[in-house]
Design an enzyme around this catalytic site. Structure first.
Site, mmCIF file in Angstrom:
data_model
loop_
_atom_site.group_PDB
_atom_site.id
_atom_site.type_symbol
_atom_site.label_atom_id
_atom_site.label_comp_id
_atom_site.label_asym_id
_atom_site.label_seq_id
_atom_site.Cartn_x
_atom_site.Cartn_y
_atom_site.Cartn_z
ATOM 1 N N PHE A 250 -28.511 39.904 -63.480
ATOM 2 C CA PHE A 250 -27.400 40.036 -62.656
ATOM 3 C C PHE A 250 -26.318 39.003 -62.718
ATOM 4 C CE2 PHE A 250 -31.240 41.318 -60.693
ATOM 5 C CZ PHE A 250 -31.234 42.682 -60.452
ATOM 6 N N ILE A 476 -31.022 43.603 -69.508
ATOM 7 C CA ILE A 476 -31.745 43.110 -68.306
ATOM 8 C C ILE A 476 -32.119 44.361 -67.130
ATOM 9 C CG2 ILE A 476 -30.159 41.054 -68.369
ATOM 10 C CD1 ILE A 476 -28.117 42.151 -66.410
ATOM 11 N N GLY A 477 -31.917 45.396 -67.754
ATOM 12 C CA GLY A 477 -32.444 46.528 -66.839
ATOM 13 C C GLY A 477 -31.621 47.725 -66.861
ATOM 14 N N THR A 619 -30.438 56.811 -66.274
ATOM 15 C CA THR A 619 -30.375 55.441 -66.197
ATOM 16 C C THR A 619 -28.927 55.126 -65.558
ATOM 17 O OG1 THR A 619 -29.549 55.198 -68.361
ATOM 18 C CG2 THR A 619 -31.889 54.711 -68.034
ATOM 19 N N GLY A 687 -17.212 51.122 -67.966
ATOM 20 C CA GLY A 687 -18.335 50.420 -67.579
ATOM 21 C C GLY A 687 -18.987 50.891 -66.295
ATOM 22 N N GLU A 690 -20.796 46.645 -62.701
ATOM 23 C CA GLU A 690 -20.097 46.080 -61.691
ATOM 24 C C GLU A 690 -19.650 47.015 -60.542
ATOM 25 O OE1 GLU A 690 -20.594 42.838 -62.705
ATOM 26 O OE2 GLU A 690 -20.991 43.323 -64.764
#
Lengths: 723, 213, 326
Positions: A250, A476-477, A619, A687, A690
């Site tokens: 994060f 990171i996931g 996802t 994106g 965020e």
């Protein structure tokens, strides 16, 4: 909410995505079987274990360090302090947004100065973890204490700090004051700690005096390789960084931290591979956090809701030795049409460790204040909060006049409103009871720049018809591998099961760090482009201009080839400059608040993301759900607490630093606009990471106000603030 | 329990600064010569006591891990979590907090889900331990693993082994009868990525499917 | 963690013998002890594993329901006798910790758990409970979780248990074995207030062993409720919790039992409130009035003043649930 500005039957009747939709993660099997290995899990032969010792004072100098007992403890191989640690040839500096007035990132074991409580003063290396940990408890230091300051002053409106961002004004300064309907309020949120589930960890192994291999928790193997090479004066190609699986970050793994340097030093000294895993308390002082930020919004509108002006001031906490700046005021420049905008952003230097970007970063901070203020304004205007936002809807970027590459936020408002049941919201705050609980609805939105960086991808088609795609990205996931496989499958026209995606290895072709919600856009474009080039190679081999669907196995066989590959660089073009590129989101929340105990229950959540084309439905949905939950944590419970008398955290663990647990979270509806952005890149994806969080805290706070009539402007909204 | 002298000095509530080496030297040279094998005395006095002392401090640990009998020698202070990860290289069980505050280290001991970070290895002597590595039947995933895959019950995957071990126990215990009950009984496993609703969906599917878990 | 010796005696005599030596500590579930040992808050020389003792039965006996000290929290919370006779205890247990921890934690260990005060846990901070005479970090510090009743000049910590709040309300007794004899004390007398000796959490003497608790029969089963207010919905310690049992006959409260958690160094039994409720009807007004009585003598500090409002609100709310008004 007024009718009429949307009339989109098909849009509103789109099926709601479920958790079972779409391709399951390509690395999912490894994760559900325990086969996925994270940085601390590459145990090396003859490996030693390192444990850090932190200072127990906040500011001053080390007078003495008693290491005798620790050195005599069983299994201890070495104990490093500023007195005996080998010098690090270079300094690690990786913050591209640094205003950079001060001395830079903490240099571990550099001198006797203590700059914050928990400042690493020693590192024990021993042959087992238990022995290293015990020996670390025997290290005793005495200090020359100096007065410290960790507490932000109450009145921050006059500004403080070593670095002042330039004040910005569009139109007239502080014009909101001239508006017929106006308000000015202060908002704060405490420091929040990323606290990914995986503790930051590194295994360092020197393969030769000038050659190093690390297994390291990082959001960018290439960036980490560069930083380590620079710090230890090595050739970049002599540093191998592996980060196959990253257990969340994060933002906390966007830079090389002092403990990573320490482990590499330790391995050099003991001439053995060294593993260093931070403890959970270390996670509060060793790897950054979302900084405490004070904000003040002045906002004014005409009686019919047209914005006259916004003034957004922010002061963010930073350390005494390094400036960390982010973008809390950005949202006020561009989320709405306002002829007059003034922003002022300053940093407040305290005797704390340096903050860093945390999911949504400054934009999440800013959206909490701005979107809370918008909500307050809607009540002052007696206007529906969505109508107020639509009244000031920006069709071109108010900040620079550029056209948006794509923006469907209006549709997102409509979809979310329908999904949450916005028509059930009562405009009178505190007026609805359901089974003994006060019920309320809130909404808030956000925006975040949609970026695309240079990336290089390699694609190799093998004789058996399997495709391998490679690039040095970390995951990171969010599910990077899954999205990349889907992109490659689509271009190549083959089954995703035949595609392997390699990453997390610095020897692979260049990819940027996983940050700023740019991975799918940047890396996805490179994967797309590499596959396009590779397919064209096959089509050339076919002759006759080729066909759309090459038989890769046959072509390789016919041409006596064992494989065919390409390495392709993909980069932004002129359109990325020409248009304003943003991702958008809106969050709708229904809360229940207990009138007697102040307990807040999140009852319903609907989030809508405009992040361009959805590449991987499963996802992507999880990204939105996860971001929303991060926002719920920010709104209701997350708070790093320092006892300012000591300058020391008093809740540096998972028992006292609360993040949401399963019982806090209802089903969350995640909806997508799912329309490709025509300009940002060849795949149409913007994106997601965020915007999934940005605005969520305000949505919760706004719902709490609607339920109770109590406006909480200082996060988190714990029960004590509502009774 | 082998009949042996404590090899750590007494020190009340605060950790003592004396070391084992000092202790062995003192006891061997003064009072405990008769009780200590001559080689130990010799080694201790020659500063070669490290390995012998280490061996003396260890206790035998016999346990069955994922159906395989394991025979180890461990320090009493070693937790089951560290033994699994550092000695048996079963790294599927995760360390997230080391204090029973996150659930990443959840394993089954004699069929019950527990936090392995707060379980001393020596206290598992004679017991059966199941970790995430022992859940699948060879290549065939456990229904809960399949359901987590299908419903994307994770992002980064770090809390996942603990979540799955907990989820299996949640059904076996009979605590998966409603969404609310599942949420409560899965609250001992923190997921920072925020996969909770997906985890609940996965458990509900397995529960509704009626497969043996 | 400091090295220690570990023994696993199989008889009560052997356990009592082993724990009579200074530096020895009993380990059962270990959920709190191992945690404290990792933090260096406690560093025993010897751990005496008592899990082989036959102390994990739940059965009805002459003194009501007997629960052995080694019974797991999860087992007690699911036990049919407990659910039938004393659902309040099951509710409290289920409100505590997590399913995994409840699978490790025992009844005796739950009673023996130490405060979660951050200053107690951090060896770099002053704490009279951990290091007598070092001062209290919490008094002038971050004391949001701390006590409003029964504090001393030495300590303002709270006892963190949920189970103990229910047992205090239910008039349980504790059976304790020493080397020479057995004794029984009321549960409400087991834990102590900090006074001049905050290092002592309870009245268990060195070398003594908890054998179990007994809960006398009562008529509270139908009208019981445990309400725990916390910063998140589960897996968090109480800001305030309340255990309430009402014996309601013909619409009149015949007997009431009430205790609070999160407000004192021990489970805080509300005798006066109980008395005030007896003979009254279960109404919201009566419950609110009773809740105010509970607050006599409460004293707040900088960060826990909200408890002065939250505690009576939680009492009234719990009573409403117990009394069938919600």
């Amino acid at each position: 909410m007024q009718e009429g500005w949307y009339n989109m039957e098909t849009l509103l009747n789109k099926p709601i995505p479920t958790s079972a939709d779409g391709l399951s993660r390509v690395d999912g099997r490894a994760k559900v079987t325990g086969a996925a290995k994270y940085s601390a899990e590459y145990n090396q032969p003859n490996m030693a274990y390192a444990v850090l010792v932190g200072s127990t004072i906040t500011k001053g100098t080390i007078a003495t360090i008693d290491t005798k007992a620790a050195l005599k403890a069983p299994g201890v191989l070495t104990l490093l302090t500023y007195l005996n640690a080998p010098k690090v040839p270079g300094h690690v500096a990786t913050k591209p947004q640094k205003p950079g007035a001060k001395s830079g990132p903490l240099k571990i074991f550099y001198d006797n100065k203590i700059l914050y409580n928990g400042h690493p003063i020693a590192m024990v290396v021993a042959d087992t973890f238990e022995r290293a940990q015990y020996a670390a408890s025997l290290v005793k230091a005495t200090y020359n204490k100096q007065a410290h300051d960790t507490k932000p002053p109450k009145d921050l409106s006059r500004g403080v700090g070593a670095w002042d961002g330039k004040d910005f004004t569009r139109g007239t300064v502080d014009a909101w004051k001239t508006a017929p309907v106006k308000l000015e309020q202060e908002y704060t949120h405490p420091s929040e700690i990323h606290n990914p589930m995986e503790l930051h960890a590194i295994i360092a192994r020197w393969d030769a005096p000038d050659k190093l291999t690390v297994w390291d928790k990082t959001q960018g193997v290439r960036a980490t390789r560069g930083d380590i090479a620079k710090a230890f004066n090595l050739k970049a190609e002599n540093v191998q960084v592996n980060s196959q699986f990253v257990g969340g970050a994060f933002g906390s793994a966007l830079q090389v931290w002092p403990h990573e340097v320490a482990a590499i030093l330790g391995a050099k000294v003991v001439k053995r591979p060294v593993k260093l895993v931070l403890s959970r308390p270390d996670m509060f002082t060793s790897v950054g956090y979302r900084p405490y930020t004070w904000q003040k919004i002045g906002i004014g509108a005409t009686a019919d809701g047209k914005l006259v002006g916004i003034t957004h001031e922010a002061v963010g906490q930073t350390s005494s030795f390094e400036d960390f700046a982010e973008g809390p005021i950005n949202t006020s420049k561009g989320l709405y049409v306002s002829p007059n905008v003034t922003t002022r952003y300053k940093l407040l230097s305290l005797d704390v460790n340096t903050p860093t970007w945390m999911r949504g970063p400054g934009e999440a901070t800013g959206a909490f204040a701005l979107e809370s203020a918008l909500d307050e304004l809607s009540y002052a205007l007696k206007m529906d909060p969505i109508d107020l936002r639509m009244k000031n809807y920006a069709k071109v970027d108010p900040d620079n006049g550029k056209e948006y590459s794509s923006k469907y936020l209006d549709e997102a408002y409509a979809m979310g409103a329908k999904q949450i049941g916005w028509d059930k919201r009562k405009a009178d705050a505190g007026s609805v009871m359901e089974n003994g609980w006060l019920a309320g609805y809130g909404m808030a939105g956000g925006m975040f720049g949609a970026y695309r960086d240079n990336t290089v991808a390699k694609a190799i088609m093998k004789a058996d018809g399997t495709l391998t795609v490679q690039t040095a990205v970390s995951d990171i996931g969010p599910g990077t591998g899954t999205a990349m496989v889907l992109i490659a499958a689509k271009v190549m026209g083959i089954d995703p099961g035949k595609i392997k995606f390699d990453m997390g290895d610095s020897a692979l072709p260049f990819a940027p760090m996983q940050g700023g919600s740019a991975t799918t856009s940047a890396v996805g474009s490179a994967v797309n482009d590499a596959c396009v080039v590779l397919k064209e190679k096959f089509q050339k081999l076919m002759g006759n201009g080729g066909t759309d669907k090459p038989d890769y196995v046959k072509i390789l066989k016919d041409n006596n080839l064992t494989e065919l590959e390409t390495v392709t660089r993909s980069q932004p073009g002129p359109d990325n400059e020409k248009y304003s590129m943003q991702s958008w989101s809106v969050h709708f929340v229904k809360v229940l608040v207990h009138p007697a105990t102040g307990v807040v229950k999140i009852d319903k959540v609907a989030c809508v993301a405009d992040s361009g084309k959805i590449i991987s439905p499963k996802t992507a949905r999880s990204q939105v759900v996860g971001g929303a939950i991060g926002g719920i944590g920010m709104a209701l419970m997350e708070e790093g607490i320092i006892d300012h008398r000591y300058g020391r955290y008093v809740n540096n663990n998972f028992g006292d630093y609360h993040v949401p647990v399963n019982a806090d979270i209802p089903q969350i509806d995640a909806l997508f606009i799912d329309k490709p952005d025509p300009y940002i890149n060849p795949i149409g994806a913007k994106g997601m990471g965020e915007i999934a969080l940005i605005g969520m805290a305000a949505a919760v706070a706004n719902a709490v106000y609607n339920a109770t009539g109590k406006r909480v402007r200082d996060l988190p909204i714990t029960p004590d603030k509502l009774i | 329990m082998p009949d042996k002298k404590p090899v750590t000095p007494t020190g009340g509530e605060e950790p003592s600064n004396a070391t084992r080496r000092d202790f062995i030297k003192q006891t061997s040279l003064l009072t405990a010569v008769a009780l200590t094998p001559g080689t130990v005395v010799e080694a201790a006095t020659n500063n070669m006591d490290e390995q012998i002392a280490a061996a003396l401090e260890k206790l035998p640990l016999k346990m069955e891990v994922n159906g395989t009998p394991r025979s180890l020698s461990v320090e009493p202070r070693s937790t089951l979590l560290d033994i699994l990860r550092e000695q048996l290289d079963l790294t599927g069980t995760k360390k997230g907090c080391d204090h029973g505050q996150c659930g990443a280290c959840t394993v089954h001991v004699n069929g019950r889900r527990v936090n392995s970070c707060l379980t001393l290895g020596v206290m598992v002597n004679g017991k059966k331990v199941t970790t995430i590595e022992g859940l699948a039947n060879g290549e065939e995933l456990h229904p809960m693993q399949e359901a987590f895959l299908k419903h994307d019950g994770f992002q980064c995957g770090y809390c996942t082994p603990g979540q799955i071990m907990s989820a299996v126990a949640c059904i076996r215990e009979g605590h998966a009868n409603s969404e609310a009950e599942i949420r409560e009984y899965m609250s001992g496993n923190i997921c920072r990525c925020g996969a909770y609703p997906n985890i609940v969906n996965a458990i509900q599917e397995v529960k509704a499917g009626g497969q043996a878990v | 963690m400091k090295q220690f010796q570990y023994i696993h005696p199989t008889s009560q005599t052997a356990v009592l013998d082993a724990i009579s030596k200074p530096g020895s500590k009993i380990i059962a579930g270990g959920t709190n002890l191992v945690d404290l040992m990792k933090k260096g808050v406690t560093a025993p020389d010897k751990l005496v594993d008592i899990n082989s003792l036959p102390l994990s039965t739940v059965n009805t006996g002459p003194d009501g329901l007997h629960i052995g000290a080694l019974t797991l929290n999860s087992v007690v919370s699911e036990n049919s006798l407990v659910l039938d006779k004393h659902p309040l205890l099951a509710m409290a247990l289920k409100a505590g910790a997590s399913p995994q921890l409840r699978n490790m934690a025992t009844v005796g260990g739950n009673m023996m758990q130490r405060t979660r005060c951050a200053y107690f846990y951090d060896t770099a901070m002053p704490c009279n409970k951990r290091t007598p005479g070092s001062g209290c970090g919490a008094m002038g510090g971050y004391n949001r979780m701390h006590a409003i009743f029964g504090t001393s000049t030495q300590c303002i910590a709270v006892h963190p248990s949920d189970m103990c709040v229910a047992l205090a309300a239910l008039d349980a007794t504790v059976t304790i074995a020493g080397k020479k004899s057995k004794r029984r004390i009321p549960f409400t007398d087991f834990h102590r207030l900090p006074g001049e000796h905050p290092e002592m959490d309870n009245h268990l003497a060195p070398g003594e062993l908890i054998l179990g608790v007994d809960i006398p029969d009562n008529n509270f089963a139908k009208n019981s409720y445990y309400l725990k207010v916390r910063d998140r919905q589960s897996y968090a310690f109480a800001l305030v919790s309340v255990a309430a049992g009402l014996d309601i006959q013909n619409g009149i409260i015949k007997k009431a039992r009430l205790a609070m958690g999160g407000v004192a160094h021990k489970p805080w039994r509300l005798f006066e409130v109980e008395k005030s409720l007896e003979g009254k009807t279960p109404s919201e007004d009566n419950f609110k009035a009773a809740a105010q009585i509970a607050m006599q003598g409460a004293k707040a500090r900088e960060f826990n003043a909200f408890k002065l409002k939250l505690a009576p609100a939680t009492i009234a709310e719990t009573l409403k649930h117990a009394g069938g008004l919600v």
